[in-house]
Structure formats: structure tokens, C-alpha cells
Design a protein around this motif. Structure first.
Motif, PDB file in Angstrom:
ATOM      1  N   VAL A 156       0.846  -1.070   0.015  1.00  0.00           N
ATOM      2  CA  VAL A 156       0.051  -0.346   0.040  1.00  0.00           C
ATOM      3  C   VAL A 156       0.875   1.078  -0.168  1.00  0.00           C
ATOM      4  O   VAL A 156       0.340   2.198  -0.893  1.00  0.00           O
ATOM      5  CB  VAL A 156      -0.845  -0.329   1.039  1.00  0.00           C
ATOM      6  N   ASP A 164       1.414   4.203  -2.678  1.00  0.00           N
ATOM      7  CA  ASP A 164       1.311   5.216  -2.513  1.00  0.00           C
ATOM      8  C   ASP A 164       2.631   6.106  -3.196  1.00  0.00           C
ATOM      9  O   ASP A 164       2.130   6.628  -3.416  1.00  0.00           O
ATOM     10  CB  ASP A 164       1.342   5.666  -1.104  1.00  0.00           C
ATOM     11  N   THR A 191      -7.466  10.380   7.087  1.00  0.00           N
ATOM     12  CA  THR A 191      -6.668   9.306   8.078  1.00  0.00           C
ATOM     13  C   THR A 191      -8.081   9.703   9.472  1.00  0.00           C
ATOM     14  O   THR A 191      -8.489   8.635   9.764  1.00  0.00           O
ATOM     15  CB  THR A 191      -5.616   9.954   8.740  1.00  0.00           C
ATOM     16  N   LEU A 206     -11.226   7.252   8.274  1.00  0.00           N
ATOM     17  CA  LEU A 206     -10.848   6.060   8.458  1.00  0.00           C
ATOM     18  C   LEU A 206     -10.882   5.356   9.769  1.00  0.00           C
ATOM     19  O   LEU A 206     -11.834   4.667  10.050  1.00  0.00           O
ATOM     20  CB  LEU A 206      -9.442   5.936   7.622  1.00  0.00           C
ATOM     21  N   SER A 242      -5.003   8.570   0.084  1.00  0.00           N
ATOM     22  CA  SER A 242      -5.928   8.041   0.554  1.00  0.00           C
ATOM     23  C   SER A 242      -4.979   6.444   0.649  1.00  0.00           C
ATOM     24  O   SER A 242      -5.008   5.873   2.234  1.00  0.00           O
ATOM     25  CB  SER A 242      -7.127   7.930  -0.158  1.00  0.00           C
ATOM     26  N   GLY A 263      -4.848   4.664   4.515  1.00  0.00           N
ATOM     27  CA  GLY A 263      -4.653   3.424   5.087  1.00  0.00           C
ATOM     28  C   GLY A 263      -3.434   2.443   5.696  1.00  0.00           C
ATOM     29  O   GLY A 263      -3.618   1.746   6.343  1.00  0.00           O
ATOM     30  N   ILE A 292      -3.575   3.276   9.018  1.00  0.00           N
ATOM     31  CA  ILE A 292      -4.660   2.510  10.376  1.00  0.00           C
ATOM     32  C   ILE A 292      -4.461   1.373  10.125  1.00  0.00           C
ATOM     33  O   ILE A 292      -4.733   0.760  11.231  1.00  0.00           O
ATOM     34  CB  ILE A 292      -6.112   2.691   9.152  1.00  0.00           C
ATOM     35  N   LEU A 293      -3.981   0.561   8.747  1.00  0.00           N
ATOM     36  CA  LEU A 293      -3.515  -0.986   9.778  1.00  0.00           C
ATOM     37  C   LEU A 293      -2.313  -1.361   9.969  1.00  0.00           C
ATOM     38  O   LEU A 293      -2.394  -1.897  10.546  1.00  0.00           O
ATOM     39  CB  LEU A 293      -3.019  -1.459   7.732  1.00  0.00           C
TER      40      LEU A 293
END
Length: 389
Positions: free
Chosen positions: A91, A96, A123, A126, A201, A205, A208-209
């Protein structure tokens, strides 16, 4: 006895300021990345190859520290954690960054750093979806975060849809004005902006992960090394497909070497580790809330070093984004202020506030030689033996 109180106050102050210092210093590192990267791309280096070299350098840099400092605390690598690391390695290091490089090449380094101020808003959205952020609509701090997110998105929209006239600065008026004015019309501005927003985006992500992965694999150095390793492998596979000419992999004693080394060590190796540490303490939204500082530094460096032109739409949108981000940061600071404060008494170790969800309570035992926190369960059917954290 007289020296313990000042040292305790200094210790508590440093612990309180440490996340801010880490994120501010990281923005200076990212500022250099924008300039060095655009120089690499202008020298003809492929952005696919740059992403591979960047994370190969990062993996080689961070791996020795992970082996030395985390060999006793490194948890077992389960299949679930490994799959998360593979997704993290794709990602951010592959998807990205390649979108970012293309988008920046279509626009400018200054514009790319400015549009990335929308990162905290994405962020935050999400984080709410995945329940990493809690909202209480009646609370002023929650209203500030919502309003700040809306204002930030509005600023990014202004930057995307409105370009405006060029604002000439001292250095950009001279040596490269004709070149940039004629070249700017050829730039795919809207396409580049969409790619930069998609890159934002993907990065959101990633945060978050990464937050979820740290819960099952709380070894920041090892996690960083594995992410960079997976990013190198997956990025190399993509680069070999996209770049059939092997001469694209050649390096030189110029920005083509400085770019991978600088971005690998500072913006991948050190950045992933520092972000992971702060995410564990303050959450992913806090980590992304310092972009305006980077934008200001890059705008100054881009105008002086790269002779880039700054458009009125970028300035207006950036100001709107900064106002929105201030609201988000203010709301986040109030969230943290409502939690239990850190303590630093009698030379004991500082502990982060811990929220118990099983009915337990925390007490501090001054007689404990480790200066630790005793956890005792007061429920009737529980054990009465405390444990030391």
C-alpha cells in the motif's frame, strides 16, 4: 531530595513533548524528500526504480537495529500478521509512493506538499470507520474535529479546481520563469492532483493498518524492517514489469544516489519507526496532523532551489487546509487532556495511562522497588494476587 522534583518535572515535560518533537522533526525530513525526489525525477530516474532502491536502503538501515534491540521482545510472526505486513508493504511503498511520484511530476513539489495536508482529514474519516476515533457530538472537541475535517476537504477541493494566477517570488522571477511558465501549461494538473489525492488515501490506509498491526506485533523496529523488505520485493516485481530497459536501474554520483539513500533512511526507515511509536501513544490522526509545517518549508525551498511557481489557488487552498487542521489538532489535544496524566515520581519509570475494560483498577505502590504500577482486581470471583506492569 532537592534534585528529584526538578528532574521529575523535566522528565514529565519531555514525555509530554516527545510526540510533538518527533512529528515536527519528521516534517523537516519530509521537506527534504520533496526537493530531492523532484531532482531525481528531472534527472530521468524512474519512479518505480526509485521506490525499490528507497526501501532496499531503508531495510538495510533498520534491520541491524531490529536484530540488536528487539531479539528478546520480538513476538512470533503469525500468518495473519505476515499478511498484514505484505499489504502494508504494497500500500505505501509501492502503490502510494508511485502515485505520489507521478502526481508530483505532473504538478510540482510545492503543490504536492500542500495537497498532502488533506491526509489528516482522510485518516480521521477512516479512523472513525474502523472505530479508532470516538466521537461525542455534544462535546466541543468532537465538533471541532468534524468541522476541521470538512474545512480541510474544502481546501483540497479549492486547490484541485482553482489554479489561479502565478505568484512571483524573488528567486522564481529570474532564471527559470520562461521555462516554468511555458512548461506549466503542459502539466496534467487535474490528473496529477487526482493521483496525489489517491496517494493520500493510500497513505491514510497505511496508518490505519499499521495501527492494527502494532497491536498483534508490538515490535516497531522489526515491523519497519519487514515492511521495507516486503516493499522492496513487491516494488521490484512491479518495476521489472513496467521498466523493461535495465539502464533505468543505473545510479550515479548525483541526486540519483542521494535520492534513494536520503528517502530510504529518513523518510522510510526512521519515519515508519517514529510514526509507529507515536501511533501507539496518540493514534494515527495525531501523526498526520503536522503536514502544514512541511508545506511551508517545501514552498520556500521549492521557490528558491527549484524556481517553482506558486499559484494563487494553491495558497488559498493551503490556508483553508491549515485552518481545518488546527481545528482537528485542537480537538485531538482536548481528547488527550481528558485521559489520565503521566506520572514521574520518586525517580520511577514513566508509564502511559492504561484503560482497563475488565473491572480492574490501577494503583501506584510507592514502596515498589521498580517504581511500577500494581494492577489488582477487586471483583469477588477474581484472584487477589497483584501483578506488576
Amino acid at each position: 531530595m532537592g534534585d528529584q522534583r526538578p528532574s521529575g518535572l523535566f522528565c514529565a515535560m519531555f514525555i509530554k513533548l516527545k510526540p510533538y518533537l518527533a512529528m515536527v522533526s519528521l516534517q523537516f525530513g519530509y521537506s527534504g524528500m520533496y526537493i530531492v525526489t523532484i531532482l531525481c525525477l528531472k534527472r530521468g530516474m524512474s519512479h518505480y526504480v526509485l521506490a525499490v532502491y528507497r526501501h532496499a536502503v531503508a531495510a538495510l538501515f533498520i534491520a541491524p537495529f531490529a536484530l540488536a534491540f528487539e531479539r528478546k521482545i520480538r513476538p512470533k510472526l503469525t500468518l495473519s500478521t505476515f499478511l498484514k505486513i505484505m499489504v502494508l508493504g504494497f500500500v505505501e511503498p509501492v502503490l502510494d509512493q508511485n502515485l505520489y511520484y507521478v502526481g508530483m511530476n505532473y504538478t510540482s513539489a510545492t503543490f504536492a506538499s500542500a495537497i498532502f495536508n488533506v491526509l489528516p482529514a482522510i485518516t480521521f474519516i477512516l479512523a472513525m470507520i474502523f472505530r479508532l476515533e470516538k466521537l461525542k457530538i455534544k462535546k466541543l472537541r468532537s465538533q471541532a474535529k468534524i468541522l476541521g475535517t470538512i474545512v480541510t476537504v474544502t481546501g483540497a477541493t479549492v486547490m484541485t479546481l482553482y489554479k489561479g494566477p502565478v505568484l512571483n517570488f524573488v528567486r522564481s522571477q529570474g532564471r527559470n520563469q520562461n521555462k516554468t511558465s511555458s512548461g506549466s501549461t503542459d502539466q496534467h494538473w487535474v490528473t496529477g492532483t487526482i493521483m496525489l489525492l489517491a496517494s493520500c488515501s493510500g497513505w491514510a490506509g497505511f496508518f490505519i493498518l499499521q495501527s492494527f498491526t502494532l497491536k498483534s506485533y508490538p515490535a516497531e523496529l522489526s515491523l519497519t524492517a519487514l515492511i521495507c523488505l516486503m516493499g522492496t520485493v513487491q516494488g521490484a516485481a512491479v518495476a521489472l514489469v513496467m521498466e523493461r530497459n535495465f539502464s533505468a536501474w543505473a545510479l550515479g554520483w548525483d541526486s540519483r544516489l542521494l535520492g534513494p539513500v536520503y528517502t530510504g533512511i529518513v523518510c522510510s526507515g526512521m519515519a515508519y519507526y517514529m510514526q509507529g511509536m507515536v501511533i501507539k501513544e496518540r493514534g494515527p490522526v495525531f501523526v498526520t496532523a503536522f503536514s502544514p509545517l512541511c508545506m511551508i518549508i517545501v514552498a520556500a525551498m521549492g521557490s528558491m532551489i527549484l524556481a517553482e511557481q506558486i499559484h494563487l489557488g494553491s495558497v488559498i487552498g493551503a490556508i483553508i487546509i491549515v485552518v481545518g487542521l488546527y481545528c482537528v489538532i485542537w480537538g485531538k489535544s482536548k481528547d488527550y487532556a481528558t485521559s489520565s496524566p503521566l506520572t514521574c515520581e520518586k525517580g520511577g519509570a514513566l508509564e502511559l495511562p492504561i484503560a482497563m475494560t475488565d473491572g480492574s483498577k490501577l494503583t501506584v505502590d510507592d514502596s515498589n522497588p521498580n517504581g511500577g504500577i500494581l494492577m489488582s482486581d477487586t471483583r469477588a470471583n477474581s484472584s487477589s494476587v497483584p501483578s506488576v506492569i
